[in-house]
Design an enzyme around this catalytic site. Structure first.
Site, mmCIF file in Angstrom:
data_model
loop_
_atom_site.group_PDB
_atom_site.id
_atom_site.type_symbol
_atom_site.label_atom_id
_atom_site.label_comp_id
_atom_site.label_asym_id
_atom_site.label_seq_id
_atom_site.Cartn_x
_atom_site.Cartn_y
_atom_site.Cartn_z
ATOM 1 N N GLY A 47 -113.146 20.437 46.492
ATOM 2 C CA GLY A 47 -112.456 19.175 46.231
ATOM 3 C C GLY A 47 -111.268 18.964 47.167
ATOM 4 O O GLY A 47 -110.977 19.808 48.020
ATOM 5 N N TYR A 59 -108.847 12.536 29.210
ATOM 6 C CA TYR A 59 -108.556 13.416 30.345
ATOM 7 C C TYR A 59 -107.179 14.069 30.158
ATOM 8 O O TYR A 59 -107.003 15.276 30.347
ATOM 9 C CB TYR A 59 -108.582 12.580 31.625
ATOM 10 C CG TYR A 59 -108.257 13.336 32.870
ATOM 11 C CD1 TYR A 59 -109.211 14.161 33.465
ATOM 12 C CD2 TYR A 59 -107.001 13.225 33.478
ATOM 13 C CE1 TYR A 59 -108.923 14.859 34.623
ATOM 14 C CE2 TYR A 59 -106.706 13.919 34.632
ATOM 15 C CZ TYR A 59 -107.668 14.736 35.204
ATOM 16 O OH TYR A 59 -107.371 15.422 36.351
ATOM 17 N N PRO A 113 -98.798 17.420 40.176
ATOM 18 C CA PRO A 113 -98.655 16.584 41.361
ATOM 19 C C PRO A 113 -98.695 15.086 41.069
ATOM 20 O O PRO A 113 -99.347 14.644 40.124
ATOM 21 C CB PRO A 113 -99.859 16.964 42.231
ATOM 22 C CG PRO A 113 -100.717 17.842 41.428
ATOM 23 C CD PRO A 113 -100.078 18.108 40.108
ATOM 24 N N ASP A 149 -101.180 -5.670 37.839
ATOM 25 C CA ASP A 149 -100.287 -4.860 38.670
ATOM 26 C C ASP A 149 -100.177 -3.417 38.176
ATOM 27 O O ASP A 149 -99.823 -2.526 38.921
ATOM 28 C CB ASP A 149 -98.871 -5.451 38.610
ATOM 29 C CG ASP A 149 -98.583 -6.332 39.817
ATOM 30 O OD1 ASP A 149 -99.373 -6.285 40.788
ATOM 31 O OD2 ASP A 149 -97.572 -7.053 39.771
HETATM 32 N N1 LIG Z 1 -106.376 13.548 43.632
HETATM 33 C C1 LIG Z 1 -105.194 13.238 43.119
HETATM 34 O O1 LIG Z 1 -104.563 12.212 43.472
HETATM 35 C C2 LIG Z 1 -104.569 14.162 42.096
HETATM 36 C C3 LIG Z 1 -103.274 13.865 41.654
HETATM 37 C C4 LIG Z 1 -102.689 14.690 40.704
HETATM 38 C C5 LIG Z 1 -103.378 15.787 40.203
HETATM 39 N N2 LIG Z 1 -104.635 16.065 40.657
HETATM 40 C C6 LIG Z 1 -105.327 17.218 40.042
HETATM 41 O O2 LIG Z 1 -105.792 18.130 41.008
HETATM 42 C C7 LIG Z 1 -106.999 18.740 40.549
HETATM 43 C C8 LIG Z 1 -108.061 18.618 41.626
HETATM 44 O O3 LIG Z 1 -108.237 17.236 41.927
HETATM 45 P P1 LIG Z 1 -109.030 16.750 43.223
HETATM 46 O O4 LIG Z 1 -108.515 15.417 43.579
HETATM 47 O O5 LIG Z 1 -109.088 17.830 44.237
HETATM 48 O O6 LIG Z 1 -110.492 16.554 42.582
HETATM 49 P P2 LIG Z 1 -111.878 16.635 43.322
HETATM 50 O O7 LIG Z 1 -111.728 16.324 44.766
HETATM 51 O O8 LIG Z 1 -112.841 15.819 42.516
HETATM 52 O O9 LIG Z 1 -112.275 18.182 43.188
HETATM 53 C C9 LIG Z 1 -112.644 18.745 41.967
HETATM 54 C C10 LIG Z 1 -113.505 19.948 42.276
HETATM 55 O O10 LIG Z 1 -113.858 20.559 41.027
HETATM 56 C C11 LIG Z 1 -115.226 20.884 41.064
HETATM 57 N N3 LIG Z 1 -115.795 20.941 39.723
HETATM 58 C C12 LIG Z 1 -115.705 20.001 38.750
HETATM 59 N N4 LIG Z 1 -116.378 20.396 37.654
HETATM 60 C C13 LIG Z 1 -116.883 21.634 37.928
HETATM 61 C C14 LIG Z 1 -117.664 22.579 37.217
HETATM 62 N N5 LIG Z 1 -118.077 22.335 35.962
HETATM 63 N N6 LIG Z 1 -117.992 23.745 37.825
HETATM 64 C C15 LIG Z 1 -117.599 24.017 39.088
HETATM 65 N N7 LIG Z 1 -116.854 23.157 39.827
HETATM 66 C C16 LIG Z 1 -116.514 21.978 39.251
HETATM 67 C C17 LIG Z 1 -115.857 19.781 41.873
HETATM 68 O O11 LIG Z 1 -117.098 20.205 42.336
HETATM 69 P P3 LIG Z 1 -118.247 19.121 42.737
HETATM 70 O O12 LIG Z 1 -117.882 18.708 44.140
HETATM 71 O O13 LIG Z 1 -119.499 19.896 42.621
HETATM 72 O O14 LIG Z 1 -118.136 17.986 41.771
HETATM 73 C C18 LIG Z 1 -114.810 19.616 42.982
HETATM 74 O O15 LIG Z 1 -115.020 20.546 44.019
HETATM 75 C C19 LIG Z 1 -107.366 18.044 39.234
HETATM 76 O O16 LIG Z 1 -106.943 18.835 38.181
HETATM 77 C C20 LIG Z 1 -106.552 16.767 39.273
HETATM 78 O O17 LIG Z 1 -106.162 16.326 37.996
HETATM 79 C C21 LIG Z 1 -105.254 15.280 41.590
#
Ligand SMILES: NC(=O)c1ccc[n+]([C@@H]2O[C@H](COP(=O)([O-])OP(=O)(O)OC[C@H]3O[C@@H](n4cnc5c(N)ncnc54)[C@H](OP(=O)(O)O)[C@@H]3O)[C@@H](O)[C@H]2O)c1
Length: 315
Positions: A13, A136, A163, A269
């Site tokens: 991810g 969530y 974050p 908004d």
């Molecule tokens: N993106 C943002 O703006 C943001 C902001 C604040 C906090 N966060 C937090 O950061 C964390 C990561 O976010 P991200 O943006 O990196 O998300 P992401 O790009 O969707 O990555 C999530 C990863 O988790 C894997 N995954 C999900 N379910 C799984 C399972 N059952 N078994 C194995 N792997 C699994 C996914 O694999 P697949 O590719 O196979 O689906 C993907 O590689 C989350 O907790 C999110 O809440 C993100």
């Protein structure tokens, strides 16, 4: 000190891959990763098997079922269940198999809907949650609290980072379901390609939002993993905000789109301002390094590369 080997859950991810890029610069650290096909983190028996055979010393938990407002509202059962299952399985297996440090990823989107601005860590659970992503948020808060309770009850260093909105390499550019910044990059890029005279952004353009480059987050995560006494959960952001209109202007400048940027006040908004207070993490010696303008330039270059190589995420 970060104890090797390190298991990065969700390494494919946006956050997980940034953490892996950062760990790759640390020669003494062995990094373990598994794709979902190799290890479904929702499956407790697979998780137990993985931990007992591979015995990581440190876990960075960047896996989650994530999605936009529409997906969150339509599938609350899956958002609650999938996230709870993977958190419970991974935290428990970590404890049973001697993991001394577990870094859990929360998010500023799990703070209450009307949290006081700028948002401090003690706003968590201080008032009702936002309805649209409640399932969530409940799952994430449970994961964060589980880490806190393990630390309190058993003395292990299980803690969390919160974050703000992230952007950078590996972001999701789905035309309808992406976050604001990748969505803007895609739409303004496509407007330029078509030679459009204008591009329209949703809402009035006045809401203020904060953005952190994912490489800065990876840096913060590893910084937190070095601390002997990290906070149970800590905001990671810039504490700088920008209006949505100004953001569109920066993106257009980067892309070289010279048309007009229009607003559409008939569209919602959202909250007028969302900003995190980062006093706590700054007091531990970390601060962000990538300025927004510079981060947008490098992210646009990644967008073009990901598009050219057919690897642009758009699901
Ligand atoms: N993106 C943002 O703006 C943001 C902001 C604040 C906090 N966060 C937090 O950061 C964390 C990561 O976010 P991200 O943006 O990196 O998300 P992401 O790009 O969707 O990555 C999530 C990863 O988790 C894997 N995954 C999900 N379910 C799984 C399972 N059952 N078994 C194995 N792997 C699994 C996914 O694999 P697949 O590719 O196979 O689906 C993907 O590689 C989350 O907790 C999110 O809440 C993100």
């Amino acid at each position: 000190m970060i104890v090797s080997p390190v298991f990065v859950a969700g390494h494919g991810g946006m956050v997980g891959s940034a953490v892996c890029r950062r760990l790759a610069t640390m020669p003494d650290i062995e990094v373990m990763t598994r794709s979902r096909g190799e290890l479904d983190l929702c499956e407790e028996s697979q998780v137990n098997d993985f931990f007992s055979k591979n015995r990581p010393a440190t876990v960075i938990f960047a896996s989650a079922k994530v999605g936009g407002i529409h997906a969150n509202k339509t599938f609350p059962v899956e958002f609650l269940t999938d996230n709870l299952r993977q958190e419970l399985a991974t935290v428990h297996a970590s404890f049973r198999n001697g993991v001394g440090r577990f870094l859990f990823l929360g998010s500023t989107c799990i703070y209450p809907r009307l949290a006081k601005q700028p948002i401090k860590e003690d706003e968590l659970l201080a008032s009702p949650l936002e309805q649209t992503n409640e399932a969530y948020a409940i799952a994430k808060i449970a994961g964060l609290k589980l880490c806190q309770y393990f630390r309190q009850q058993y003395g292990v260093l299980y803690h969390s980072a919160m974050p703000t909105n992230l952007y950078g390499p590996g972001d999701n550019y789905h035309p309808d379901h992406s976050h604001v910044l990748p969505g803007m990059i895609r739409r303004i890029h496509e407007a330029k390609e078509r030679g459009d005279a204008s591009v329209t952004i949703w809402g009035t353009g006045t809401p203020l939002r904060e953005f952190l480059h994912v490489d800065d987050l990876a840096d913060a995560i590893l910084h937190l993993c070095h601390l002997d006494s990290p906070p149970d959960w800590v905001n990671v952001g810039t504490s700088l905000d920008v209006s949505i209109f100004e953001l569109a202007r920066l993106v257009a400048k980067t892309i070289g789109f010279q048309g007009e940027i229009r607003t559409d006040p008939s569209k919602p908004d959202g909250t007028p301002r969302k900003l995190t207070d980062t006093t706590l993490i700054r007091s531990t010696g970390w601060e962000p390094k990538i300025e927004l303008e510079q981060g947008i330039v490098s992210t646009y270059q990644c967008f073009l590369k990901e598009q050219d190589s057919g690897k642009l995420r758009s699901k």
